[in-house]
Scaffold this active site. Sequence first.
Site, PDB file in Angstrom:
ATOM      1  N   GLU A 132       0.786  -1.233   0.000  1.00 53.24           N
ATOM      2  CA  GLU A 132       0.000   0.000   0.000  1.00 53.24           C
ATOM      3  C   GLU A 132       0.820   1.287   0.000  1.00 53.24           C
ATOM      4  O   GLU A 132       0.804   2.039   0.979  1.00 53.24           O
ATOM      5  CB  GLU A 132      -0.954   0.020   1.194  1.00 53.24           C
ATOM      6  CG  GLU A 132      -1.928  -1.132   1.209  1.00 53.24           C
ATOM      7  CD  GLU A 132      -2.935  -1.037   2.357  1.00 53.24           C
ATOM      8  OE1 GLU A 132      -2.776  -0.160   3.226  1.00 53.24           O
ATOM      9  OE2 GLU A 132      -3.879  -1.835   2.371  1.00 53.24           O
ATOM     10  N   GLU A 187      -5.312  -8.595   1.161  1.00 53.04           N
ATOM     11  CA  GLU A 187      -5.937  -8.266   2.451  1.00 53.04           C
ATOM     12  C   GLU A 187      -7.421  -8.008   2.239  1.00 53.04           C
ATOM     13  O   GLU A 187      -7.804  -7.320   1.288  1.00 53.04           O
ATOM     14  CB  GLU A 187      -5.347  -6.991   3.077  1.00 53.04           C
ATOM     15  CG  GLU A 187      -3.961  -7.136   3.622  1.00 53.04           C
ATOM     16  CD  GLU A 187      -3.442  -5.836   4.255  1.00 53.04           C
ATOM     17  OE1 GLU A 187      -4.263  -5.002   4.702  1.00 53.04           O
ATOM     18  OE2 GLU A 187      -2.218  -5.663   4.287  1.00 53.04           O
TER      19      GLU A 187
HETATM   20  C1  FCB Z   1      -4.351  -2.033   5.683  1.00 51.28           C
HETATM   21  C2  FCB Z   1      -2.948  -2.372   6.165  1.00 51.28           C
HETATM   22  C3  FCB Z   1      -2.936  -3.420   7.251  1.00 51.28           C
HETATM   23  C4  FCB Z   1      -4.058  -3.229   8.243  1.00 51.28           C
HETATM   24  C5  FCB Z   1      -5.373  -3.094   7.532  1.00 51.28           C
HETATM   25  C6  FCB Z   1      -6.569  -2.956   8.448  1.00 51.28           C
HETATM   26  O1  FCB Z   1      -4.355  -0.766   5.127  1.00 51.28           O
HETATM   27  O2  FCB Z   1      -2.169  -2.838   5.101  1.00 51.28           O
HETATM   28  O3  FCB Z   1      -1.668  -3.374   7.877  1.00 51.28           O
HETATM   29  O4  FCB Z   1      -3.787  -2.169   9.055  1.00 51.28           O
HETATM   30  O5  FCB Z   1      -5.324  -1.993   6.666  1.00 51.28           O
END
Ligand code: FCB
Length: 468
Positions: A177, A373
Amino acid sequence: MPADDRFPDDDALIARLPAGFRIGAATSAYQIEGAAAEDGRTASIWDTFSRVPGAVDNGDTGDTACDHYHRMPQDVALMADLGLDTYRFSVAWPRVQPGGRGPANPAGLAFYDRLVDELLGRGITPWLTLYHWDLPQELQDAGGWTARDTAHRFADYAALVHDRLGDRVAHWTTLNEPFCSAVLGHVEGVHAPGGRSLADGVAAVHHLHLAHGLAARRLRADARRPLDLAVTHLLGTSAPATDAPADREAARRADAFGFRFYLDPILRGRYPDDLIADLAAQGIEIPVREGDLAAISTPIDTLGVNYYRSMRSSGTDENGADVDARGLPVTRGLPHGGLPVTGLGWEVMPHDLTELLLRIARDYPGTPMVITESGAAYDDVPDADGYVDDRERTAYLSAHLAAVARAREAGADVRGYLAWSLLDNFEWAYGYAQRFGLVRVDYATQRRTPKRSARWLRDTAHRVRGRA
Ligand code: FCB
């Protein structure tokens, strides 16, 4: 979405996923490892930032976190019990190359060496992320991501980790990210290093892209074994709040700054013209040098997609004005409204994930994707045994996995789903109060207790894999 149950057609969609579809979970170093000052690890920008009064809820830090550094074998055993086929983790740069320059720290590298062997020994595929926000503080002192040199330092670090683990790890993600590192960290001031300058944020985005590209070249140059090379971006959609021209224009700006700024240089080898014009209107130029975009667009094998939510874009402020005090057009993110929200107040919008994946498939064809994620924080209430009957999180995961299956059936090449997160952990500026884990962590005792969602994921992975 019903609060306590799953969509009725989720199961049918999930049941049609192919047996080879990857199902696993993710974590990151600073959020779980602890052992912040052990075995030669030096400070990262998050060690520094978490000590700034008011920066993190409750003054929490990652000093101890889930103590994973000392409990790694048990944690890997837990992953095996949960039937995960893939584990995405990150390497702490200041652990393996203290200070961000020079030789490797053998004790730091040895930890990841053991982790990889432990995973492989239990049949779990390691998915390694090189950078999940823990920049060595010394590099920050030299300008951090606003300094071009940091990209070169990152490429050296990447090569050093790959030299040691490239014989056993096939899946390499350079960065997690860049939007959060650059914009939350340099423009909005809510993540480390806590800056508030758009120009710095723009420079940081470019240097992060460059870091990815330079590292990608270094890793590709080592042909010891086939490499699955990825970069992970936080992505969403930005529909206009209404059909009004100002809102449509705001949506275009949000899409340029929040989406195409990240995918175009990597997948098309250029920055979007409209973004360049929007930035120029604010006196900002992306610090591109000759050859940068060729490095940045080094082919990747997989695009990592992190998805949590999306906002609507409005071109007017609370008072209806469409320009701000500096005469610049207003771009404001608004919730969609009328949707359930997670513990963080983030709207639950699985349908939007389907849309997002189809958009990527359409606009950037030929890019395999993995959800690196997806998950939700809820206000978990453990019973006397520490068990959390987290029906909402289970429903969230089920709806999002089904949304991926729906996108696949409509033509998006999505090959896996990694839940965020394996464990409750240090949720950045929210500290430990926000829990995203499939597994509850009692921080006083470090006891781990799988929640209902963990059991659901285990059963789901089992069912998906069970078919030929
Ligand atoms: C993302 C991050 C991860 C976590 C989630 C909830 O942006 O990559 O580390 O904090 O959000």
